[in-house]
Each structure stands twice: as structure tokens, then as C-alpha cells.
Design a protein around this motif. Structure first.
Motif, PDB file in Angstrom:
ATOM      1  N   LEU A 167       0.826  -1.204   0.000  1.00  0.00           N
ATOM      2  CA  LEU A 167       0.000   0.000   0.000  1.00  0.00           C
ATOM      3  C   LEU A 167       0.859   1.252   0.000  1.00  0.00           C
ATOM      4  O   LEU A 167       1.975   1.260   0.526  1.00  0.00           O
ATOM      5  CB  LEU A 167      -0.910   0.010   1.231  1.00  0.00           C
ATOM      6  CG  LEU A 167      -1.857  -1.179   1.399  1.00  0.00           C
ATOM      7  CD1 LEU A 167      -2.622  -1.053   2.715  1.00  0.00           C
ATOM      8  CD2 LEU A 167      -2.807  -1.296   0.224  1.00  0.00           C
ATOM      9  N   CYS A 192      -3.379   2.415   7.920  1.00  0.00           N
ATOM     10  CA  CYS A 192      -4.174   1.556   7.026  1.00  0.00           C
ATOM     11  C   CYS A 192      -4.675   0.302   7.727  1.00  0.00           C
ATOM     12  O   CYS A 192      -5.538  -0.405   7.183  1.00  0.00           O
ATOM     13  CB  CYS A 192      -3.334   1.144   5.809  1.00  0.00           C
ATOM     14  SG  CYS A 192      -2.614   2.516   4.891  1.00  0.00           S
ATOM     15  N   ASP A 240      -1.105   6.668   1.673  1.00  0.00           N
ATOM     16  CA  ASP A 240      -2.508   7.094   1.768  1.00  0.00           C
ATOM     17  C   ASP A 240      -3.477   5.909   1.739  1.00  0.00           C
ATOM     18  O   ASP A 240      -4.682   6.090   1.600  1.00  0.00           O
ATOM     19  CB  ASP A 240      -2.842   8.085   0.649  1.00  0.00           C
ATOM     20  CG  ASP A 240      -2.831   7.438  -0.736  1.00  0.00           C
ATOM     21  OD1 ASP A 240      -2.447   6.246  -0.863  1.00  0.00           O
ATOM     22  OD2 ASP A 240      -3.197   8.127  -1.709  1.00  0.00           O
ATOM     23  N   CYS A 241      -2.951   4.681   1.859  1.00  0.00           N
ATOM     24  CA  CYS A 241      -3.707   3.425   1.912  1.00  0.00           C
ATOM     25  C   CYS A 241      -4.231   2.953   0.554  1.00  0.00           C
ATOM     26  O   CYS A 241      -4.966   1.968   0.487  1.00  0.00           O
ATOM     27  CB  CYS A 241      -4.847   3.472   2.931  1.00  0.00           C
ATOM     28  SG  CYS A 241      -4.277   3.834   4.605  1.00  0.00           S
ATOM     29  N   SER A 242      -3.883   3.658  -0.518  1.00  0.00           N
ATOM     30  CA  SER A 242      -4.261   3.169  -1.843  1.00  0.00           C
ATOM     31  C   SER A 242      -3.316   2.034  -2.239  1.00  0.00           C
ATOM     32  O   SER A 242      -2.197   1.921  -1.730  1.00  0.00           O
ATOM     33  CB  SER A 242      -4.216   4.304  -2.874  1.00  0.00           C
ATOM     34  OG  SER A 242      -2.884   4.784  -3.006  1.00  0.00           O
TER      35      SER A 242
END
Length: 170
Positions: free
Chosen positions: A82, A125, A85-87
Motif C-alpha cells: 500500500l 491503514c 494514503d492506503c491506496s
């Protein structure tokens, strides 16, 4: 009368011993390998042999023991790549390279909770499921005893490594 040892014969003596060290390291928790070879001491003149000895100690820790219930599907690990930003940065490539002797191991894509350490900026996250890969194990019905699975993991940036799981099936 002294004998001079050409460099080529010294290399042939050293190389087989060095190439066996990784194999031996996989068989024991701590391996000591000592290579003793004759070489020419430059200060003693070209005809005076001397003994050169080198000891290499390799320590390889065994993988942790994972406990699984007999016949039940259990997740060995979930793996995420990841961004902060957790994307999703990308999917890891995960392959079973050593199959279990007493069960099956599978790898799947899905939504799983990450488990980043609190010191990692991606630890934020951990509170929500994220896309990733998971490895699963299921023993043969009724089997109780030890088993082993090894995975090859290739991250999106090309870094790679193997993960081994010693499984105690109860």
C-alpha cells in the motif's frame, strides 16, 4: 624442498566449501564452516607455504510455528503493498514453492486487514480492509502432526524473498 601452490588450485579448493555453506545452513540452526588452505606468504619468499584458515559462522533462525486445526482452512499470512494514503501500490506475486506434505496451500487476492507495525507510516491503514494477497493452508482431514509450506513473494517494486511456515496441525 618446498612446493608452490598455484592460485588456480587454491580457488578450486575454496569454492566447493563455500558453495556448500548455504545448503548446510538450511539443515541446522547454526553452522560453522572452516576452510584451511595452503597459500604462499609473500614476506617469506615465493617457496614458503603458510596455512590460511577462515571460519564462517552462519545463523539461520527457523520460521515461527503456526498452529492450525486439522481439516480446517487457516490463513497463514496476508500481504499488502500500500501507499502511505492506503491506496493500492500494486499486487504482490505470491507462489507456493514448497507444497505441504499433508494438506494444501492456496494463494488468493482479496480484502484483508493489513498489519503494518506502528512505526510504519502505513499503520493508519490497519483499521480498514485493503486489497492484497493471502496464503491459506488446510490439512488433510484427520491429519495431526507437523507440516511445512514455503512461499515466494515478489513485491511490485521487484524485491523478492521466501517465507517459510512450520505448521503444527492439531
Amino acid at each position: 624442498m618446498s612446493t608452490r601452490f598455484p592460485k588456480q588450485s587454491i580457488r578450486k579448493t575454496i569454492m566447493p566449501a563455500i558453495s556448500l555453506v548455504p545448503l548446510l545452513a538450511g539443515l541446522a540452526g547454526c553452522v560453522t564452516s572452516t576452510n584451511t588452505n595452503l597459500a604462499v606468504a609473500p614476506s617469506a619468499g615465493p617457496a614458503a607455504p603458510r596455512v590460511v584458515s577462515r571460519t564462517v559462522v552462519l545463523v539461520r533462525r527457523p520460521p515461527p510455528i503456526f498452529v492450525a486445526a486439522s481439516g480446517k482452512r487457516a490463513r497463514l499470512a496476508s500481504m499488502h503493498s500500500l501507499n502511505p494514503d492506503c491506496s493500492l501500490e500494486g499486487y504482490m506475486t505470491v507462489r507456493v514453492v514448497v507444497s505441504p506434505a499433508h494438506g494444501t496451500a492456496t494463494v488468493e487476492r482479496g480484502l484483508f486487514y493489513p498489519n503494518y507495525p506502528h512505526t510504519n507510516s502505513r499503520s493508519v491503514c490497519n483499521s480498514q480492509p485493503a486489497e492484497g494477497m493471502a496464503a491459506w493452508y488446510q490439512s488433510a482431514p484427520g491429519y495431526v502432526g507437523p507440516d511445512y509450506v514455503e512461499l515466494e513473494v515478489i513485491e511490485p517494486d521487484g524485491r523478492a524473498g521466501n517465507l517459510g511456515f512450520h505448521i503444527d496441525v492439531r
